[in-house]
Design a protein around this motif. Structure first.
Motif, PDB file in Angstrom:
ATOM      1  N   ASP A   1       1.323   4.722  38.247  1.00 34.52           N
ATOM      2  CA  ASP A   1       2.745   4.370  38.350  1.00 34.52           C
ATOM      3  C   ASP A   1       3.561   5.322  37.494  1.00 34.52           C
ATOM      4  O   ASP A   1       3.354   5.413  36.272  1.00 34.52           O
ATOM      5  N   VAL A   2       4.494   6.027  38.143  1.00 34.25           N
ATOM      6  CA  VAL A   2       5.223   7.103  37.470  1.00 34.25           C
ATOM      7  C   VAL A   2       6.697   7.073  37.858  1.00 34.25           C
ATOM      8  O   VAL A   2       7.032   6.777  39.012  1.00 34.25           O
ATOM      9  N   VAL A   3       7.562   7.391  36.891  1.00 33.37           N
ATOM     10  CA  VAL A   3       8.975   7.651  37.151  1.00 33.37           C
ATOM     11  C   VAL A   3       9.196   9.145  36.954  1.00 33.37           C
ATOM     12  O   VAL A   3       8.839   9.689  35.902  1.00 33.37           O
ATOM     13  N   CYS A   4       9.749   9.829  37.952  1.00 32.11           N
ATOM     14  CA  CYS A   4       9.932  11.281  37.892  1.00 32.11           C
ATOM     15  C   CYS A   4      11.428  11.614  37.973  1.00 32.11           C
ATOM     16  O   CYS A   4      12.138  11.080  38.821  1.00 32.11           O
ATOM     17  N   ALA A   5      11.858  12.504  37.098  1.00 30.42           N
ATOM     18  CA  ALA A   5      13.264  12.912  37.078  1.00 30.42           C
ATOM     19  C   ALA A   5      13.365  14.419  36.925  1.00 30.42           C
ATOM     20  O   ALA A   5      12.519  15.048  36.282  1.00 30.42           O
ATOM     21  N   SER A   6      14.395  15.000  37.537  1.00 29.70           N
ATOM     22  CA  SER A   6      14.717  16.401  37.261  1.00 29.70           C
ATOM     23  C   SER A   6      15.661  16.426  36.071  1.00 29.70           C
ATOM     24  O   SER A   6      16.462  15.512  35.871  1.00 29.70           O
ATOM     25  N   VAL A   7      15.549  17.468  35.262  1.00 29.90           N
ATOM     26  CA  VAL A   7      16.301  17.560  34.007  1.00 29.90           C
ATOM     27  C   VAL A   7      16.979  18.915  33.929  1.00 29.90           C
ATOM     28  O   VAL A   7      16.358  19.951  34.196  1.00 29.90           O
ATOM     29  N   GLU A   8      18.263  18.899  33.593  1.00 31.21           N
ATOM     30  CA  GLU A   8      18.985  20.150  33.396  1.00 31.21           C
ATOM     31  C   GLU A   8      19.707  20.127  32.055  1.00 31.21           C
ATOM     32  O   GLU A   8      20.377  19.147  31.720  1.00 31.21           O
TER      33      GLU A   8
ATOM     34  N   ASP B   1      15.356  26.417  40.292  1.00 26.78           N
ATOM     35  CA  ASP B   1      16.060  27.495  39.602  1.00 26.78           C
ATOM     36  C   ASP B   1      16.267  27.225  38.116  1.00 26.78           C
ATOM     37  O   ASP B   1      16.008  28.072  37.279  1.00 26.78           O
ATOM     38  N   GLU B   2      16.762  26.036  37.772  1.00 26.87           N
ATOM     39  CA  GLU B   2      17.090  25.775  36.372  1.00 26.87           C
ATOM     40  C   GLU B   2      16.623  24.418  35.878  1.00 26.87           C
ATOM     41  O   GLU B   2      16.780  24.102  34.712  1.00 26.87           O
ATOM     42  N   ALA B   3      16.061  23.588  36.731  1.00 26.07           N
ATOM     43  CA  ALA B   3      15.708  22.226  36.340  1.00 26.07           C
ATOM     44  C   ALA B   3      14.280  22.116  35.833  1.00 26.07           C
ATOM     45  O   ALA B   3      13.360  22.737  36.362  1.00 26.07           O
ATOM     46  N   GLY B   4      14.122  21.312  34.785  1.00 24.95           N
ATOM     47  CA  GLY B   4      12.805  20.935  34.314  1.00 24.95           C
ATOM     48  C   GLY B   4      12.444  19.577  34.901  1.00 24.95           C
ATOM     49  O   GLY B   4      13.112  19.074  35.804  1.00 24.95           O
ATOM     50  N   HIS B   5      11.375  18.963  34.380  1.00 21.62           N
ATOM     51  CA  HIS B   5      10.939  17.675  34.892  1.00 21.62           C
ATOM     52  C   HIS B   5      10.566  16.740  33.747  1.00 21.62           C
ATOM     53  O   HIS B   5      10.014  17.169  32.726  1.00 21.62           O
ATOM     54  N   LEU B   6      10.858  15.475  33.963  1.00 20.83           N
ATOM     55  CA  LEU B   6      10.424  14.409  33.060  1.00 20.83           C
ATOM     56  C   LEU B   6       9.618  13.415  33.884  1.00 20.83           C
ATOM     57  O   LEU B   6      10.076  12.962  34.934  1.00 20.83           O
ATOM     58  N   HIS B   7       8.409  13.101  33.417  1.00 18.69           N
ATOM     59  CA  HIS B   7       7.577  12.086  34.057  1.00 18.69           C
ATOM     60  C   HIS B   7       7.266  11.010  33.021  1.00 18.69           C
ATOM     61  O   HIS B   7       6.733  11.320  31.943  1.00 18.69           O
ATOM     62  N   VAL B   8       7.601   9.771  33.337  1.00 18.86           N
ATOM     63  CA  VAL B   8       7.236   8.645  32.479  1.00 18.86           C
ATOM     64  C   VAL B   8       6.110   7.899  33.182  1.00 18.86           C
ATOM     65  O   VAL B   8       6.298   7.344  34.270  1.00 18.86           O
ATOM     66  N   VAL B   9       4.937   7.940  32.578  1.00 16.21           N
ATOM     67  CA  VAL B   9       3.746   7.333  33.182  1.00 16.21           C
ATOM     68  C   VAL B   9       3.618   5.904  32.667  1.00 16.21           C
ATOM     69  O   VAL B   9       3.316   5.685  31.487  1.00 16.21           O
ATOM     70  N   ARG B  10       3.859   4.944  33.542  1.00 10.47           N
ATOM     71  CA  ARG B  10       3.726   3.537  33.142  1.00 10.47           C
ATOM     72  C   ARG B  10       2.267   3.102  33.156  1.00 10.47           C
ATOM     73  O   ARG B  10       1.825   2.332  32.301  1.00 10.47           O
ATOM     74  N   ARG B  11       1.527   3.609  34.148  1.00  7.74           N
ATOM     75  CA  ARG B  11       0.114   3.259  34.277  1.00  7.74           C
ATOM     76  C   ARG B  11      -0.638   4.453  34.811  1.00  7.74           C
ATOM     77  O   ARG B  11      -0.213   5.081  35.776  1.00  7.74           O
TER      78      ARG B  11
END
Length: 273
Positions: A83-90, A33-43
């Motif tokens: 290798d990825v770190v995934c977060a929801s962002v509001e 509904d309102e969240a975006g996404h952040l992906h930090v790609v380590r590899r």
């Protein structure tokens, strides 16, 4: 106050890491509904595919930021993965947040282009791929720090040709924008804002419109309405909200609110609840 702090004070930014590890094959992320996404790609490598089905190749450690809800896929090689770190962002204030509105649908930045963030990213990646006590709280806060750096990077490197970030990148226009952010209830005139920018009235009006994409007073109205939405979400009475965002009465706020959003403040608040 600096160019970002007044925005972040009014509209809180939050992130929550929901995955860290190795992605293999195709991973789909749905639009919420309102969240975006952040992906930090380590590899990597990996490919990003959005709703337009265009593929973007990510060959080196990078940061992928969807500031608004957007379905997308990360495609990786089944044998090597990524290798990825995934977060929801509001963004506080939801989709009415001026920061969320001003950013592009997808922002891709190489980690090598964020040298000031190197130690924070190293700590984030170290924590994300381990299982220590307090891990979730640490990685969530570190993601929020990363996002503030991304916003700063967007301003300082002039990544946006028009809009709010373009205005904040121009020192004189930024002074006027900061003044509106700091004192939304003040009865600003074009002359006063031009004086804050150290420009003539005519030159300020033209430069602001060309850079930000709307007139100064239209921007002020949008800023006030965005603040009103945030305050209404918190349950503040419409009369108090009207005073805090610069409208002398509930009628005046209702008129501006309906013009921008197609509903009265009360109707909008009921719908949100």
């Amino acid at each position: 106050m600096d160019r970002l702090s007044s925005l972040l004070d009014r509209f809180a930014l939050s992130a929550r890491v929901f995955y860290s590890g190795t992605l293999c094959g195709v991973t789909t992320f749905e639009a919420t509904d309102e969240a975006g996404h952040l992906h930090v790609v380590r590899r990597g490598p990996l490919q990003v595919q959005g709703a337009d089905r265009r593929l973007i190749d990510i060959e080196e450690p990078s940061l992928l930021f969807y500031p608004r809800p957007a379905g997308h896929r990360l495609r990786t090689h089944r044998d090597t993965g990524a290798d990825v770190v995934c977060a929801s962002v509001e963004f506080g204030g939801g989709l009415g947040n001026p920061l969320a509105r001003a950013l592009p649908p997808l922002l891709v930045i190489r980690l090598a282009d964020l040298p000031a963030l190197a130690s924070t990213l190293a700590l984030l990646l170290d924590e994300a791929f381990e299982q220590r006590s307090g891990r979730q709280a640490i990685v969530d806060r570190l993601c929020e720090v990363v996002l503030v750096h991304v916003l700063r990077h967007t301003i300082e490197h002039r990544l946006m040709p028009t809009g709010l970030f373009a205005g904040l990148a121009e020192p004189r226009l930024a002074r006027a924008i900061q003044a509106m952010h700091a004192e939304p209830a003040r009865k600003w005139s074009l002359e006063e804002l031009a004086a804050r920018a150290g420009m003539s009235r005519a030159r300020f009006a033209v430069n602001f419109r060309e850079t930000v994409g709307q007139t100064p007073l239209d921007y002020l109205t949008d800023w006030r309405i965005g603040l009103a939405q945030t305050l209404l979400r918190k349950g503040k009475p419409v009369k108090i909200v009207a005073e805090e965002v610069g409208y002398g009465s509930t009628t005046a706020l209702s008129r501006a609110f309906s013009t921008r959003l197609g509903a009265s403040p009360m109707a909008w608040a009921r719908r949100e609840r």
